[in-house]
Design a protein around this motif. Structure first.
Motif, PDB file in Angstrom:
ATOM      1  N   ASP A  26      54.232 -92.540  63.271  1.00  0.00           N
ATOM      2  CA  ASP A  26      53.513 -93.780  63.629  1.00  0.00           C
ATOM      3  C   ASP A  26      54.200 -95.188  62.936  1.00  0.00           C
ATOM      4  N   LEU A  27      54.332 -95.999  63.581  1.00  0.00           N
ATOM      5  CA  LEU A  27      54.949 -97.400  63.043  1.00  0.00           C
ATOM      6  C   LEU A  27      54.330 -97.787  61.797  1.00  0.00           C
ATOM      7  N   ARG A  28      53.131 -97.743  61.646  1.00  0.00           N
ATOM      8  CA  ARG A  28      52.702 -97.934  60.543  1.00  0.00           C
ATOM      9  C   ARG A  28      52.905 -97.030  59.100  1.00  0.00           C
ATOM     10  N   LEU A  35      58.132 -99.416  52.540  1.00  0.00           N
ATOM     11  CA  LEU A  35      57.704-100.069  51.459  1.00  0.00           C
ATOM     12  C   LEU A  35      57.834 -99.193  50.001  1.00  0.00           C
ATOM     13  N   ASP A  36      57.371 -98.090  50.281  1.00  0.00           N
ATOM     14  CA  ASP A  36      57.262 -96.758  49.154  1.00  0.00           C
ATOM     15  C   ASP A  36      58.779 -96.755  48.702  1.00  0.00           C
ATOM     16  N   GLU A  37      59.725 -96.562  49.647  1.00  0.00           N
ATOM     17  CA  GLU A  37      61.009 -96.486  49.310  1.00  0.00           C
ATOM     18  C   GLU A  37      61.466 -97.598  48.608  1.00  0.00           C
ATOM     19  N   LEU A  38      61.150 -98.710  49.090  1.00  0.00           N
ATOM     20  CA  LEU A  38      61.340-100.111  48.375  1.00  0.00           C
ATOM     21  C   LEU A  38      61.178 -99.947  46.984  1.00  0.00           C
ATOM     22  N   LEU A  65      53.939-103.915  45.112  1.00  0.00           N
ATOM     23  CA  LEU A  65      53.923-103.370  46.255  1.00  0.00           C
ATOM     24  C   LEU A  65      52.730-102.386  46.673  1.00  0.00           C
ATOM     25  N   PHE A  66      52.058-101.832  45.686  1.00  0.00           N
ATOM     26  CA  PHE A  66      51.018-100.975  46.038  1.00  0.00           C
ATOM     27  C   PHE A  66      49.905-101.690  46.805  1.00  0.00           C
ATOM     28  N   ALA A  67      49.602-103.031  46.496  1.00  0.00           N
ATOM     29  CA  ALA A  67      48.790-103.836  47.343  1.00  0.00           C
ATOM     30  C   ALA A  67      49.356-103.867  48.768  1.00  0.00           C
ATOM     31  N   VAL A  68      50.737-104.216  48.766  1.00  0.00           N
ATOM     32  CA  VAL A  68      51.440-104.594  50.147  1.00  0.00           C
ATOM     33  C   VAL A  68      51.202-102.985  51.109  1.00  0.00           C
ATOM     34  N   CYS A  69      51.548-101.897  50.465  1.00  0.00           N
ATOM     35  CA  CYS A  69      51.362-100.653  51.030  1.00  0.00           C
ATOM     36  C   CYS A  69      49.980-100.527  51.657  1.00  0.00           C
ATOM     37  N   ALA A  70      49.109-100.951  50.789  1.00  0.00           N
ATOM     38  CA  ALA A  70      47.669-100.616  51.005  1.00  0.00           C
ATOM     39  C   ALA A  70      47.201-101.651  52.223  1.00  0.00           C
ATOM     40  N   ALA A  71      47.624-102.749  52.161  1.00  0.00           N
ATOM     41  CA  ALA A  71      47.441-103.799  53.620  1.00  0.00           C
ATOM     42  C   ALA A  71      47.995-102.977  54.793  1.00  0.00           C
ATOM     43  N   VAL A  72      49.252-102.497  54.602  1.00  0.00           N
ATOM     44  CA  VAL A  72      49.943-101.891  55.836  1.00  0.00           C
ATOM     45  C   VAL A  72      49.230-100.537  55.975  1.00  0.00           C
ATOM     46  N   ALA A  73      48.952 -99.696  55.146  1.00  0.00           N
ATOM     47  CA  ALA A  73      48.365 -98.404  55.313  1.00  0.00           C
ATOM     48  C   ALA A  73      46.958 -98.430  55.875  1.00  0.00           C
ATOM     49  N   GLU A 147      47.135-107.989  60.955  1.00  0.00           N
ATOM     50  CA  GLU A 147      46.730-109.383  61.114  1.00  0.00           C
ATOM     51  C   GLU A 147      47.095-110.293  59.806  1.00  0.00           C
ATOM     52  N   ASP A 148      47.277-109.770  58.716  1.00  0.00           N
ATOM     53  CA  ASP A 148      47.541-110.437  57.441  1.00  0.00           C
ATOM     54  C   ASP A 148      48.943-111.102  57.435  1.00  0.00           C
ATOM     55  N   ALA A 149      48.982-112.342  57.794  1.00  0.00           N
ATOM     56  CA  ALA A 149      49.957-113.142  57.541  1.00  0.00           C
ATOM     57  C   ALA A 149      51.239-113.261  56.368  1.00  0.00           C
ATOM     58  N   ASN A 150      50.158-112.786  55.198  1.00  0.00           N
ATOM     59  CA  ASN A 150      50.800-112.796  53.901  1.00  0.00           C
ATOM     60  C   ASN A 150      51.501-111.657  53.681  1.00  0.00           C
ATOM     61  N   VAL A 151      51.252-110.490  54.095  1.00  0.00           N
ATOM     62  CA  VAL A 151      52.079-109.233  54.279  1.00  0.00           C
ATOM     63  C   VAL A 151      53.483-109.585  54.565  1.00  0.00           C
ATOM     64  N   LEU A 152      53.771-110.308  55.763  1.00  0.00           N
ATOM     65  CA  LEU A 152      55.133-110.555  56.297  1.00  0.00           C
ATOM     66  C   LEU A 152      55.651-111.578  55.509  1.00  0.00           C
TER      67      LEU A 152
END
Length: 191
Positions: A26-28, A35-38, A65-73, A147-152
């Motif tokens: 899945d793309l998500r 992000l984990d690899e990053l 990055l854990f917060a960013v991953c959480a937003a995406v996951a 939808e979270d523009a802050n992630v991008l």
């Protein structure tokens, strides 16, 4: 003791935050996996860096990055309405680092050729992983799955900062990594 091997993924699926099961292709999953690899790439770069400031910035980014991953996951269908894990303040803090480092006397203002300084090259590898994560996140946004523009914005700013961390390490070590002698037309240095 609980084992790390749950065997739940043996069928090629994984669980999003919220419990929804999706394919590991899945793309998500691809986005938060990148992000984990990053985070691991930044950790490696940090581990071979002896510059205290760069180490501190890198470690802080790894934690964020854990917060960013959480937003995406997080499955948008099951996301609880509450504060977003990635804030505009996090994006602004990265931007402040970018502005401060860009003002460093002698910082490269053109393309860099990675490889003359090990830690700087490791940050360049992290930057390319970051750009790949960004491309996955853009697809999620385009598909209206995030939808979270802050992630991008965070990931975009982070790739700029990672490029600059490599350059500041080279500058402080007296390494000239300019691709072209005498410079050339100014292009986006961080792709």
């Amino acid at each position: 003791l609980m084992s790390i091997a749950t065997k739940h993924g043996d069928d090629g699926t994984t669980g999003l935050i919220g419990g929804t099961r999706v394919s590991k292709s899945d793309l998500r999953v691809e986005a938060y996996g990148t992000l984990d690899e990053l985070g691991a790439a930044i950790g490696f770069a940090r581990s071979i860096t002896d510059d205290t400031e760069v180490v501190e910035i890198s470690k802080s980014i790894q934690k964020e990055l854990f917060a960013v991953c959480a937003a995406v996951a997080t499955d948008p269908e099951t996301r609880h309405k509450g504060p977003a894990p990635v804030t505009s303040e996090m994006v602004e803090a990265l931007g402040a680092h970018v502005e401060r480092i860009e003002a460093t006397p002698g910082i490269l203002t053109d393309w860099a050729l990675p490889g003359d300084h090990s830690a700087a090259a490791a940050f360049d590898v992290a930057r390319t992983v970051c750009r790949r994560a960004e491309r996955h996140i853009v697809r999620l946004v385009e598909n209206e799955e995030l939808e979270d523009a802050n992630v991008l914005a965070y990931v975009n700013r982070l790739s700029d900062l990672l490029w600059l961390l490599g350059r500041v390490l080279e500058t402080r070590a007296g390494v000239d990594s300019a691709l072209r002698e005498g410079g050339g037309p100014k292009w986006s240095r961080a792709w």
